[in-house]
Design a protein around this motif. Structure first.
Motif, mmCIF file in Angstrom:
data_model
loop_
_atom_site.group_PDB
_atom_site.id
_atom_site.type_symbol
_atom_site.label_atom_id
_atom_site.label_comp_id
_atom_site.label_asym_id
_atom_site.label_seq_id
_atom_site.Cartn_x
_atom_site.Cartn_y
_atom_site.Cartn_z
ATOM 1 N N ASN B 80 62.841 52.962 88.320
ATOM 2 C CA ASN B 80 64.105 53.692 88.454
ATOM 3 C C ASN B 80 63.991 55.054 87.785
ATOM 4 O O ASN B 80 63.184 55.254 86.890
ATOM 5 C CB ASN B 80 65.254 52.891 87.833
ATOM 6 C CG ASN B 80 65.716 51.818 88.802
ATOM 7 O OD1 ASN B 80 65.663 52.000 90.029
ATOM 8 N ND2 ASN B 80 66.144 50.693 88.257
ATOM 9 N N PHE B 81 64.801 55.996 88.275
ATOM 10 C CA PHE B 81 64.771 57.341 87.689
ATOM 11 C C PHE B 81 65.211 57.281 86.231
ATOM 12 O O PHE B 81 66.165 56.587 85.892
ATOM 13 C CB PHE B 81 65.718 58.275 88.435
ATOM 14 C CG PHE B 81 65.323 58.460 89.877
ATOM 15 C CD1 PHE B 81 64.148 59.116 90.211
ATOM 16 C CD2 PHE B 81 66.136 57.966 90.890
ATOM 17 C CE1 PHE B 81 63.796 59.280 91.540
ATOM 18 C CE2 PHE B 81 65.782 58.127 92.206
ATOM 19 C CZ PHE B 81 64.605 58.789 92.543
ATOM 20 N N LEU B 82 64.489 58.044 85.392
ATOM 21 C CA LEU B 82 64.895 58.123 83.991
ATOM 22 C C LEU B 82 66.069 59.086 83.874
ATOM 23 O O LEU B 82 66.195 60.042 84.655
ATOM 24 C CB LEU B 82 63.731 58.633 83.148
ATOM 25 C CG LEU B 82 62.499 57.711 83.122
ATOM 26 C CD1 LEU B 82 61.316 58.426 82.476
ATOM 27 C CD2 LEU B 82 62.820 56.418 82.378
ATOM 28 N N LYS B 83 66.921 58.837 82.920
ATOM 29 C CA LYS B 83 68.026 59.783 82.643
ATOM 30 C C LYS B 83 67.405 61.067 82.094
ATOM 31 O O LYS B 83 66.534 61.018 81.227
ATOM 32 C CB LYS B 83 68.972 59.182 81.601
ATOM 33 C CG LYS B 83 70.128 58.402 82.215
ATOM 34 C CD LYS B 83 71.247 59.354 82.654
ATOM 35 C CE LYS B 83 72.040 58.748 83.809
ATOM 36 N NZ LYS B 83 72.573 59.760 84.726
ATOM 37 N N ILE B 106 64.884 67.431 89.953
ATOM 38 C CA ILE B 106 64.086 68.491 89.328
ATOM 39 C C ILE B 106 63.180 67.873 88.267
ATOM 40 O O ILE B 106 63.597 66.994 87.508
ATOM 41 C CB ILE B 106 64.997 69.566 88.692
ATOM 42 C CG1 ILE B 106 65.906 70.184 89.773
ATOM 43 C CG2 ILE B 106 64.174 70.657 88.008
ATOM 44 C CD1 ILE B 106 67.061 70.988 89.209
ATOM 45 N N ILE B 107 61.913 68.305 88.258
ATOM 46 C CA ILE B 107 60.974 67.869 87.224
ATOM 47 C C ILE B 107 60.531 69.134 86.488
ATOM 48 O O ILE B 107 60.167 70.121 87.129
ATOM 49 C CB ILE B 107 59.716 67.210 87.836
ATOM 50 C CG1 ILE B 107 60.080 66.158 88.877
ATOM 51 C CG2 ILE B 107 58.798 66.663 86.747
ATOM 52 C CD1 ILE B 107 60.411 64.801 88.329
ATOM 53 N N VAL B 266 54.042 62.207 90.264
ATOM 54 C CA VAL B 266 54.059 63.524 89.629
ATOM 55 C C VAL B 266 53.968 63.363 88.114
ATOM 56 O O VAL B 266 53.152 64.010 87.460
ATOM 57 C CB VAL B 266 55.322 64.322 90.035
ATOM 58 C CG1 VAL B 266 55.491 65.563 89.147
ATOM 59 C CG2 VAL B 266 55.250 64.729 91.501
ATOM 60 N N LEU B 267 54.806 62.472 87.575
ATOM 61 C CA LEU B 267 54.781 62.287 86.122
ATOM 62 C C LEU B 267 53.416 61.789 85.665
ATOM 63 O O LEU B 267 52.906 62.183 84.637
ATOM 64 C CB LEU B 267 55.887 61.312 85.685
ATOM 65 C CG LEU B 267 57.327 61.784 85.976
ATOM 66 C CD1 LEU B 267 58.351 60.764 85.480
ATOM 67 C CD2 LEU B 267 57.612 63.155 85.344
ATOM 68 N N GLU B 273 58.743 66.105 82.861
ATOM 69 C CA GLU B 273 59.814 65.107 82.727
ATOM 70 C C GLU B 273 60.946 65.414 83.677
ATOM 71 O O GLU B 273 61.122 66.550 84.137
ATOM 72 C CB GLU B 273 60.324 65.075 81.288
ATOM 73 C CG GLU B 273 60.796 66.441 80.807
ATOM 74 C CD GLU B 273 61.106 66.441 79.307
ATOM 75 O OE1 GLU B 273 60.497 65.645 78.576
ATOM 76 O OE2 GLU B 273 61.967 67.240 78.901
ATOM 77 N N VAL B 274 61.724 64.377 83.966
ATOM 78 C CA VAL B 274 62.851 64.526 84.879
ATOM 79 C C VAL B 274 63.854 65.479 84.241
ATOM 80 O O VAL B 274 64.171 65.345 83.064
ATOM 81 C CB VAL B 274 63.494 63.152 85.156
ATOM 82 C CG1 VAL B 274 64.779 63.312 85.949
ATOM 83 C CG2 VAL B 274 62.506 62.256 85.882
ATOM 84 N N ALA B 275 64.320 66.482 84.997
ATOM 85 C CA ALA B 275 65.163 67.509 84.398
ATOM 86 C C ALA B 275 66.458 67.713 85.186
ATOM 87 O O ALA B 275 67.047 68.781 85.193
ATOM 88 C CB ALA B 275 64.388 68.809 84.290
ATOM 89 N N SER B 276 66.870 66.668 85.905
ATOM 90 C CA SER B 276 68.191 66.746 86.534
ATOM 91 C C SER B 276 68.608 65.343 86.899
ATOM 92 O O SER B 276 67.798 64.414 86.884
ATOM 93 C CB SER B 276 68.145 67.605 87.801
ATOM 94 O OG SER B 276 67.574 66.866 88.876
#
Lengths: 345, 624
Positions: B80-83, B106-107, B266-267, B273-276
């Motif tokens: 799952n997407f990280l916050k 956005i990453i 990608v990570l 890191e996830v940025a959105s």
């Protein structure tokens, strides 16, 4: 003197032609070419001709002589071969026969007549339709709306609409004889069994197994209880009749918007006997007869109730069938008018 | 579509040999054109039909294999997407009528570099060029899952605003692969405050792509509208892997999983890191749909009875979640199977996995239709006429309907012909107005090998200066250098007699330098054809035959003399020309009375009448 020579020629030729037997022929020969024959005597008088005309007369005299000799020779030959004299004389009958000068029907015609016959035997009638066709019958009525990706598989040749009321893109050269599904079905109620031989046109680069003009035999039937097994059985029956009992077939799934389920028929390549060659793209198989159960939308467009009737449709690649049948390794041979090709059929 | 065996095996267990698998894939509809052996792998080259965009992915092909092998597929594990810890701003203005779904994230803080070997190897096997880790990941995941993905350099988006709109037409756009296009009207594009940064569904823009200096990216996984992508792609003559998928219909519910898979990679491969938060802009829920399948209908259409258990098993193996109630199956169609819309589609699913080559074969029963169909063509007529020509030494040719301007003789102007807008070449641009052009070509082609040449063609010619007047007509034409004028005329007379046509052949024959040429309107002949024949009893009384030699002006037509002779008495059964020399013509006349023997006096009377009439009309006299 010229007139005299011509008269000699005419009377000699007509006498020779009418001569009933060899004996008489000998007499005629003497009469004209003998030491005191008419021609010989006439020629003796050449000294009376003015010098400047002599060579001309000489030429004519030679020609007359040659004609008489040739006619004599031909007549000898025919008299000799008259069956009544064959037994009496010692004719060498092992010499090759004299063939009548008949022509040759194109291999496409010969196979097409067979196709028409085979289908006639199972109740299919042949129809003929226009090559200059509307987008509607070529695509829309066959469940291929504008912008459908399936149109890419049938690259179309569009006709120039200038100076006409036709909108660009509306009138094309048909890409498939399936156009006749819509045309026939909208005019008659089931049961129908139809084949449509004809020429199709596509924007296609020419190679040994593709052409921009090629022949197909479309076929379709609609009735109250037409089944997929009937399609398989009909294809097998027809191809066995055309290619021989031991023809090898296989069926695969494919997609054409106007059929569901969609079927493709492959025949073992007769050129390489399944080993793989350039004609069958090394696969050992050649696509010969795309087919399927007619899509409910096509039946609907024709005004049929798809819950009450069903049908199948197929298209035989006639050009390809002909090449496979005679083991011709290139479709282009079919449009090459070389008599050395045609005389083989 | 290429599919390496090693990659397929990650999602499904395969027990069939490569050859068997290739054959089976072909049977179920993924035409296996080639099986390529490489040093460490086996690669299948498959032809995917336009209705199966899902099979433009490895997972899609694996699903088909799972159905063939009756196995379950193993979907890649997704996190799952990280916050996001920090959030970068972005404004997205879109319109669901041109962009039904915009999924993105956005990453930040990534490192663009070379891809690892395993990734490069996979792409090489798929005939793809490795660019950098980010671009490679987007290509890889598209090939894996079937949803196209694009990564934008976030920092190159001016004002952090993305607007999805349609081109007005003529705008310039430079793609990531350095080609400049002039956009057609209605092409769907994304712009920032200043420039066009994406040609949606087809190619990304050079001005916002991912390069070595890129640190922050926006990953977009969209759903585009098939027709719009198709029209733009056709107008530009520009195809991409992405456009092929969108044109045929993308899996509208696949965007989230695809994005998750992309972010994971990608990570893993570039850091950051996830940025959105997740962007998922849509007005419609893309849910699986239900389809009913009546078992009786299935058996009726297929013509065999497949046990219900087997049907359910097949549908299950295709992940169509069948539920049976009272001989009706309700299937739930996953969104990647856009091609399954009606009951017949499900019937095909069952039939193809059951295996077409396992079906029995039957011939249709039912009534044979006896009424003549519309557009009926009687091939016996063609056969008859062709056989007459064949018997006379003519060989048949088939030539192209399309000809080039250079083929036209002086008297034909290309302006007056029907023309193809997009000919394959200039040599095949016009529809032929006559069969003569190709016949003459064929004739001269044979000259080097044959002395005697007789050729014919039956085919369509095309009339009309424009499409409003367009007409296509069957013609029958021939050329010969080994028959004289009267022999050719006699052949046409024979055809006319056989077809019950009353017409004079003279106007259809032309004397050319090459030989005798004829051209008949065969469609017209077919309109007037009459194959009916009635037997005439043989005459009971013998005919009187006589040859009459007549001296008359050479300008008098033989046909006129014959018809005048015939007109003189109903007892003249036939008149033919026996011989002709200068001003003398000999006619062979057959006198015949059905009811009695003709006497010498009766014949003499008719003869008198003939001579009188010919003298009066043609100043003709009996030759002494």
């Amino acid at each position: 003197m010229e007139e005299e020579l011509m008269q000699i020629k005419n009377s000699a030729v007509s006498m020779i032609i009418d001569a009933p037997n060899q004996k008489e022929l000998e007499e005629i020969k003497l009469q004209f070419l003998g030491r005191s024959g008419k021609l010989t005597l006439t020629l003796k008088e050449i000294t009376k001709v003015p010098v400047e005309k002599r060579s001309e007369i000489g030429k004519l005299a030679n020609e007359v002589k040659r004609t008489i000799e040739k006619t004599l020779e031909e007549k000898y030959f025919t008299l000799k071969l008259k069956f009544s004299s064959l037994r009496k004389q010692n004719v060498d009958t092992t010499a090759p026969g004299i063939k009548p000068a008949i022509g040759h029907l194109h291999p496409m015609t010969q196979v097409l007549y067979e196709v028409v016959d085979v289908f006639k035997s199972i109740g299919f009638q042949a129809a003929d339709g226009p090559e200059i066709e509307t987008d509607y019958y070529n695509f829309e009525a066959l469940n291929i709306p504008k912008d459908h990706p399936a149109r890419d598989t049938q690259m179309t040749l569009y006709l120039d609409t200038r100076n006409s009321k036709v909108n660009p893109g509306e009138i094309i050269l048909r890409t498939q004889t399936s156009t006749m599904q819509g045309r026939v079905m909208e005019k008659v109620k089931p049961p129908v069994r139809v084949i449509v031989p004809g020429k199709n046109f596509r924007y296609e680069q020419v190679d040994s197994s593709h052409g921009f003009e090629f022949w197909q035999v479309e076929g379709f039937m609609v009735d109250t209880n037409v089944k997929l097994t009937d399609l398989f059985g009909t294809i097998e029956y027809v191809l066995q009749k055309l290619m021989g009992k031991d023809v090898k077939l296989k069926f695969t799934t494919t997609n054409f918007p106007f059929v569901e389920p969609g079927v493709d028929t492959y025949i073992q390549c007769s050129i390489c006997k399944g080993k793989g060659c350039s004609f069958c793209k090394q696969s050992g198989w050649s696509e010969i007869m795309p087919a399927g159960m007619i899509h409910p939308n096509v039946l609907k467009a024709a005004g049929y109730d798809s819950q009450r009737v069903s049908g199948f449709a197929f298209a035989i690649g006639l050009s390809r069938l002909v090449t496979l049948r005679y083991q011709m390794n290139d479709l282009r041979l079919l449009t090459n008018p070389d008599l050395r090709i045609l005389e083989q059929f | 579509m290429l599919a390496p065996l090693s990659w397929l095996k990650e999602y499904v267990d395969i027990t069939l040999t490569p050859k068997e698998l290739g054959e089976k894939l072909t049977e179920v509809g993924l035409g296996c054109e080639k099986i390529i052996k490489t040093s460490d792998d086996i690669i299948f080259e498959l032809e995917i039909t336009p209705n199966r965009p899902d099979c433009l992915s490895i997972i899609g092909i694996a699903r088909e294999i799972a159905a063939i092998e009756n196995k379950k597929i193993k979907f890649p594990e997704l996190k799952n997407f990280l916050k996001p810890i920090k959030s970068l701003p972005l404004i997205i203005k879109t319109d669901s009528s041109i962009n039904p779904r915009f999924t993105g994230i956005i990453i930040s803080g990534i490192k663009v570099k070379e891809s690892p070997k395993w990734l490069k190897d996979r792409l090489v096997k798929m005939n793809q060029r490795s660019i950098n880790n980010i671009v490679d990941i987007t290509n890889y995941v598209m090939l894996e899952l079937g949803n196209p993905i694009h990564a934008f350099d976030y920092d190159k988006i001016i004002d952090k605003t993305m607007t999805v709109s349609q081109a007005k037409g003529g705008e310039k756009f430079e793609s990531v692969d350095d080609i400049t296009y002039h956009l057609p009207k209605d092409a769907v594009i994304i712009s920032d405050k200043e420039k066009i940064i994406d040609l949606c569904g087809i190619k990304g823009g050079k001005n916002s792509g991912t390069y070595e200096e890129t640190i922050n990216i926006l990953i977009r996984v969209p759903v585009e509208i098939s027709n719009l992508v198709r029209r733009t792609s056709q107008a530009l003559g520009l195809r991409s892997d992405a456009s092929s998928i969108f044109e045929r219909g993308v899996n509208a519910n696949g965007t989230i999983d695809t994005l998750k898979r992309t972010v994971d990679l990608v990570l893993e491969l570039s850091g950051g890191e996830v940025a959105s938060d997740l962007y998922d802009i849509k007005v419609q829920d893309f849910k699986p749909w239900k389809l009913k399948l009546r078992i009786d209908r299935l058996n009726q259409i297929l013509g065999i009875t497949i046990p219900t258990g087997k049907i359910l098993k097949i549908l299950e193996s295709l992940n169509l979640s069948p539920v049976l109630t009272k001989r009706i199956i309700e299937a739930t169609i996953p969104t990647y199977r856009n091609d399954l819309k009606i009951e017949e589609d499900l019937i095909e699913e069952v039939a193809r996995i059951y295996g077409y080559n396992n079906f029995p074969k039957t011939l249709p029963n039912g009534i044979i239709p006896t009424n003549e169909i519309p557009y009926f063509k009687d091939y016996r007529a063609d056969e008859k006429v062709k056989n007459i020509l064949k018997a006379d030494g003519f060989s048949e040719i088939y030539t192209y309907s399309l000809i080039g301007e250079k083929d036209l003789p002086k008297e034909i102007n290309s302006q007056d012909l029907l023309r193809v807008d997009n000919p394959v070449s200039r040599d095949f641009e016009y529809l032929r107005p006559t069969l003569k052009i190709n016949l003459l070509k064929a004739f001269s082609q044979n000259k080097s090998n044959f002395e005697k040449i007789s050729l014919f063609e039956m085919g369509k010619i095309y009339y009309g200066k424009n499409l409003d007047e367009a007409k296509e007509i069957y013609f029958l034409s021939g050329i010969t250098n080994s028959k004289n004028y009267f022999e050719v005329k006699g052949i046409i007379e024979t055809i006319f007699e056989n077809f019950g046509i009353k017409d004079n052949p003279t106007k259809y024959i032309e004397i050319l330098d090459e030989g005798i040429f004829f051209e008949l309107n065969y469609s017209e002949i077919l309109k007037n054809v009459n194959f009916n024949k009635t037997f005439k009893p043989l005459p009971k009384y013998p005919p009187v035959l006589e040859d009459l030699s007549i001296i008359t002006g050479e300008e008098i037509k033989t046909a006129d003399l014959i018809s005048e002779i015939k007109n003189q008495s109903s007892l003249i059964a036939n008149v033919s020309l026996l011989d002709q020399f200068e001003n003398s013509r000999t006619f062979h006349i057959i006198y015949q009375d059905k009811n009695k023997n003709l006497t010498g006096e009766e014949v003499a009377k008719i003869r008198e009448k003939i001579l009188h009439k010919l003298k009066e009309k043609f100043s003709a006299a009996l030759k002494e």
